[in-house]
Design an enzyme around this catalytic site. Structure first.
Site, PDB file in Angstrom:
ATOM      1  N   GLU A  83       0.852  -1.194   0.000  1.00 16.57           N
ATOM      2  CA  GLU A  83       0.000   0.000   0.000  1.00 16.57           C
ATOM      3  C   GLU A  83       0.886   1.241   0.000  1.00 16.57           C
ATOM      4  O   GLU A  83       2.093   1.146   0.248  1.00 16.57           O
ATOM      5  CB  GLU A  83      -0.967   0.016   1.194  1.00 16.57           C
ATOM      6  CG  GLU A  83      -0.293  -0.011   2.538  1.00 16.57           C
ATOM      7  CD  GLU A  83      -1.303  -0.134   3.676  1.00 16.57           C
ATOM      8  OE1 GLU A  83      -1.083   0.523   4.704  1.00 16.57           O
ATOM      9  OE2 GLU A  83      -2.295  -0.892   3.538  1.00 16.57           O
ATOM     10  N   HIS A 103      -4.250   2.772   7.346  1.00 18.09           N
ATOM     11  CA  HIS A 103      -3.238   2.342   8.311  1.00 18.09           C
ATOM     12  C   HIS A 103      -2.302   3.468   8.681  1.00 18.09           C
ATOM     13  O   HIS A 103      -2.066   4.374   7.898  1.00 18.09           O
ATOM     14  CB  HIS A 103      -2.418   1.186   7.710  1.00 18.09           C
ATOM     15  CG  HIS A 103      -3.225  -0.041   7.535  1.00 18.09           C
ATOM     16  ND1 HIS A 103      -3.289  -0.742   6.365  1.00 18.09           N
ATOM     17  CD2 HIS A 103      -4.060  -0.689   8.397  1.00 18.09           C
ATOM     18  CE1 HIS A 103      -4.102  -1.779   6.506  1.00 18.09           C
ATOM     19  NE2 HIS A 103      -4.567  -1.767   7.735  1.00 18.09           N
ATOM     20  N   MET A 119       8.245  -2.376  -9.265  1.00 18.34           N
ATOM     21  CA  MET A 119       8.154  -3.843  -9.143  1.00 18.34           C
ATOM     22  C   MET A 119       7.988  -4.460 -10.523  1.00 18.34           C
ATOM     23  O   MET A 119       8.615  -5.453 -10.868  1.00 18.34           O
ATOM     24  CB  MET A 119       6.989  -4.217  -8.230  1.00 18.34           C
ATOM     25  CG  MET A 119       7.259  -3.881  -6.758  1.00 18.34           C
ATOM     26  SD  MET A 119       6.063  -4.609  -5.616  1.00 18.34           S
ATOM     27  CE  MET A 119       4.595  -3.661  -5.994  1.00 18.34           C
ATOM     28  N   GLY A 168      10.257  -7.533 -13.276  1.00 18.49           N
ATOM     29  CA  GLY A 168       9.629  -8.793 -13.675  1.00 18.49           C
ATOM     30  C   GLY A 168       8.595  -9.310 -12.706  1.00 18.49           C
ATOM     31  O   GLY A 168       8.070 -10.405 -12.860  1.00 18.49           O
ATOM     32  N   ILE A 169       8.324  -8.532 -11.679  1.00 19.88           N
ATOM     33  CA  ILE A 169       7.219  -8.926 -10.785  1.00 19.88           C
ATOM     34  C   ILE A 169       5.926  -8.710 -11.549  1.00 19.88           C
ATOM     35  O   ILE A 169       5.794  -7.740 -12.306  1.00 19.88           O
ATOM     36  CB  ILE A 169       7.272  -8.081  -9.503  1.00 19.88           C
ATOM     37  CG1 ILE A 169       8.507  -8.479  -8.673  1.00 19.88           C
ATOM     38  CG2 ILE A 169       5.996  -8.255  -8.665  1.00 19.88           C
ATOM     39  CD1 ILE A 169       8.748  -7.604  -7.451  1.00 19.88           C
ATOM     40  N   VAL A 219       2.707  -7.296 -12.142  1.00 20.60           N
ATOM     41  CA  VAL A 219       1.910  -6.188 -11.589  1.00 20.60           C
ATOM     42  C   VAL A 219       0.749  -5.921 -12.531  1.00 20.60           C
ATOM     43  O   VAL A 219       0.965  -5.577 -13.681  1.00 20.60           O
ATOM     44  CB  VAL A 219       2.768  -4.919 -11.433  1.00 20.60           C
ATOM     45  CG1 VAL A 219       1.918  -3.785 -10.848  1.00 20.60           C
ATOM     46  CG2 VAL A 219       3.979  -5.195 -10.516  1.00 20.60           C
ATOM     47  N   PRO A 220      -0.485  -6.119 -12.110  1.00 24.97           N
ATOM     48  CA  PRO A 220      -1.631  -5.888 -12.990  1.00 24.97           C
ATOM     49  C   PRO A 220      -1.819  -4.400 -13.248  1.00 24.97           C
ATOM     50  O   PRO A 220      -1.212  -3.571 -12.573  1.00 24.97           O
ATOM     51  CB  PRO A 220      -2.803  -6.452 -12.190  1.00 24.97           C
ATOM     52  CG  PRO A 220      -2.396  -6.338 -10.774  1.00 24.97           C
ATOM     53  CD  PRO A 220      -0.900  -6.532 -10.764  1.00 24.97           C
TER      54      PRO A 220
END
Ligand code: ACO
Ligand code: LMR
Length: 600
Positions: free
Chosen positions: A230, A272, A291, A295-296, A298-299
């Protein structure tokens, strides 16, 4: 450790939050755990010894302790602490647990722990290699093995989200609410999670994303991971570094919520405490882009996350996970009012602490009344030297003639035509601080004196100040010149068979002083029994607290009650056999000192 929890994991629950504990036990029963996931409860202000909970259709008792130390000592195998203390004490509870040691992980639910304390607590935990989850979290779950408190919601939601058995995803979120939401999405689009952690919403939490993802990288059940970050903080960049360095090789799907923040001109604070961006790098958009760059997966948006999960999961081409057997908790359960932990008459044969009657009733079993007492009173099979001592005590105190006060009362009652049980009861009601009922008192006071290293003189002065005659000292007819051979017999047995008689040795030094004052102030049979029982229990490995509890509950006087009942019944039967008339005491033996009433 590659796995946070297993099906054998047990926890100590700090604070008797019965709703949360019941949810854990319902989960345990549903997934058919062999033992409850909560081994003990720390309830500092409760006087109860246990709390009852349902375990499926039955009930179990979970022991309560006043301190974490006592709970850990009693349940050394419980290596998870679930800290449900308020924000005012959660820090102290955690630090104490870290000091006690033996915990692999600690979960802290409290919100609002001051950041300075949270950072100190987290640093100490890291030094001690203890995983802290939270503060401000709903916890974590290893589906099919162990679930903390309320995470995952109701059992119905658990099953719907495939949280009843291990899937192949490792899930890490900050938020508990979104954790449950994502668990459901993963169940619909993939095969569920193998381990999931909600790290908590505070700015300084004990274990961050990278800590949990690195552990999941080592967990063979985890085939891919999902990170829901977040806005705010820079923890996601540590994950990026781990992917770049090859520390994390498993596929990661990630999304930072809070991309909406960019439409606000100030650093908006989301739910939070940690959810506010202090700089561009901390914005959700920046982190998502960073990210994706390594290569993560991520949509394009949170709404595209389900499709991304389905895509990555499908590409892994994992084997289907068989559905395990599950148990169903009854929807209606009634708590039982009575508890019995010493015998069970439900089977073909009643058992004494698990031993069938036939296994100890007849002579060829080699068992005696001492064995029966050790099982039904102490729920343990004592060694032979101890069961023989118990039997010796019962035989020794069975009777001491018709003149003693209790026997006299039983005889008089029998001669008044009362039944055996009614006559027996009058004898038993005579037992008290002076006659036959000084055994507990003797154990208590002599143990107190010995534990506090009082000399005999100091002990006598202490008792004088208390205004209490020393229980276990003195006799109407026995003395130095006319020793009580029952006492001699018990001392001889102890000298021969007891591993040690340290309290008796102390008591004999006291007797030397008391008999120097009056020769009838001997260590009497009550005293000898009470003191040797303490020596026996110490030799059997009981703690001082356990021994004190035996004493305060009246256990020791019970030995005299059992034994002397034999004699009282004998005297009652004697009266009946002789058909003795009702007893009236001779007036010649009564001093009348009645003041003459003033004439009205
Ligand atoms: N501790 C300290 N002083 C005592 C004790 C004692 N246990 N017992 C007697 N004394 C003192 C009394 O204070 C009294 O002193 P004083 O003359 O300076 O006033 C003196 O000894 C005589 O007291 P009595 O009560 O008249 O003595 P008696 O011999 O009748 O007492 C008894 C016998 C009742 C057993 C008494 O010793 C006592 O109460 N002991 C403590 C309770 C106990 O151990 N009972 C178990 C007896 S064994 C059985 O019942 C199986
Ligand atoms: C008993 O065992 O009853 C006695 O020690 C008491 C007594 O007066 O003999």
């Amino acid at each position: 450790m590659a796995k946070l929890y297993t099906k054998d994991t047990q926890a100590i629950f700090w604070n008797n939050n019965t709703t949360a504990i019941q949810r854990m036990l319902d989960y345990d029963y549903t997934i058919q755990r062999k033992k409850p996931s909560v081994a003990a409860i720390v309830a500092p202000t409760s006087g109860n010894k246990f709390e009852k909970f349902f375990y499926g259709p039955d009930e179990i008792m979970i022991p309560l302790y006043k301190t974490t130390a006592a709970a850990k000592a009693a349940q050394p195998g419980a290596d998870v602490l679930l800290n449900f203390a308020s924000f005012r004490t959660a820090y102290d509870v955690t630090m104490e647990a870290l000091e006690i040691g033996g915990f692999s992980s600690i979960m802290i639910t409290a919100e609002g722990i001051p950041e300075r304390l949270a950072r100190a607590m987290n640093a100490t935990a890291r030094e001690k290699n203890v995983t802290v989850i939270g503060p401000a979290t709903v916890g974590a779950i290893a589906p099919g093995a162990f679930k903390i408190a309320n995470i995952g919601g109701t059992i119905e939601n658990i099953v719907q989200s495939k949280l009843h058995r291990a899937g192949s995803c490792g899930l890490v979120t900050r938020s508990g609410g979104l954790f449950n939401e994502l668990s459901n999405i993963i169940a619909i689009n993939a095969d569920g999670i193998a381990e999931g952690v909600a790290i908590g919403g505070d700015r300084f939490v004990g274990s961050v994303f990278i800590d949990n993802l690195l552990r999941m990288e080592e967990n063979p059940e985890v085939k891919y991971m999902i990170l829901l970050g977040e806005v705010g903080g820079t923890e996601e960049y540590k994950v990026i570094e781990a992917v770049k360095s090859g520390k994390i090789k498993k596929p990661i799907i990630a999304w930072c919520i809070g991309t909406i923040a960019k439409y606000y001109d100030s650093g908006v604070q989301f739910g939070h405490a940690g959810a506010s961006a202090n700089g561009d790098m901390e914005t959700a958009e920046a982190k998502n882009n960073a990210m994706a760059a390594v290569g993560i997966h991520v949509p394009a948006s949170f709404n595209d996350l389900p499709l991304m999960i389905k895509k990555v999961y499908t590409e892994l081409n994992l084997p289907a996970i068989p559905e395990p057997d599950m148990s169903v908790c009854p929807s209606v359960r009634k708590s039982k009012e009575f508890i019995c932990t010493i015998s069970d008459d439900r089977g073909d044969e009643c058992t004494y602490a698990g031993f069938p009657i036939s296994s100890l009733a007849t002579p060829e079993t080699g068992k005696g009344i001492g064995d029966v007492v050790s099982l039904l009173w102490f729920k343990k099979q004592y060694p032979k030297w101890a069961t023989d001592f118990i039997e010796t005590v019962i035989k020794t105190v069975a009777d001491h003639g018709p003149a003693v006060s209790g026997a006299h009362n039983a005889k008089v009652t029998a001669r008044a035509g009362k039944s055996v049980v009614e006559s027996l009861v009058t004898g038993l009601l005579t037992i008290g601080p002076r006659f036959g009922g000084a055994i507990d008192g003797a154990a208590e006071y002599f143990k107190y004196a010995d534990d506090n290293k009082l000399t005999p003189a100091e002990f006598l002065n202490h008792m004088k100040k208390e205004g209490v005659p020393i229980p276990g000292i003195g006799h109407r007819i026995k003395s130095l010149k006319n020793p009580d051979l029952r006492v001699e017999g018990l001392k001889k047995y102890a000298a021969q068979y007891f591993p040690s008689t340290s309290l008796l040795d102390y008591a004999l030094t006291v007797e030397q002083l008391t008999t120097s004052k009056k020769e009838n102030l001997i260590l009497n049979v009550d005293g000898t029994i009470g003191i040797l029982m303490v020596d026996m229990w110490r030799a059997l490995g009981y703690t001082e607290e356990e021994i004190n509890e035996f004493i305060s509950s009246g256990t020791l006087n019970a030995f005299f009650i059992v034994g002397r009942s034999i004699g009282f019944i004998g005297h009652v039967l004697d009266e009946k056999r002789l058909a003795m008339p009702m007893y009236r005491h001779p007036m010649s033996d009564i001093l009348y000192d009645v003041q003459v009433a003033d004439k009205i």
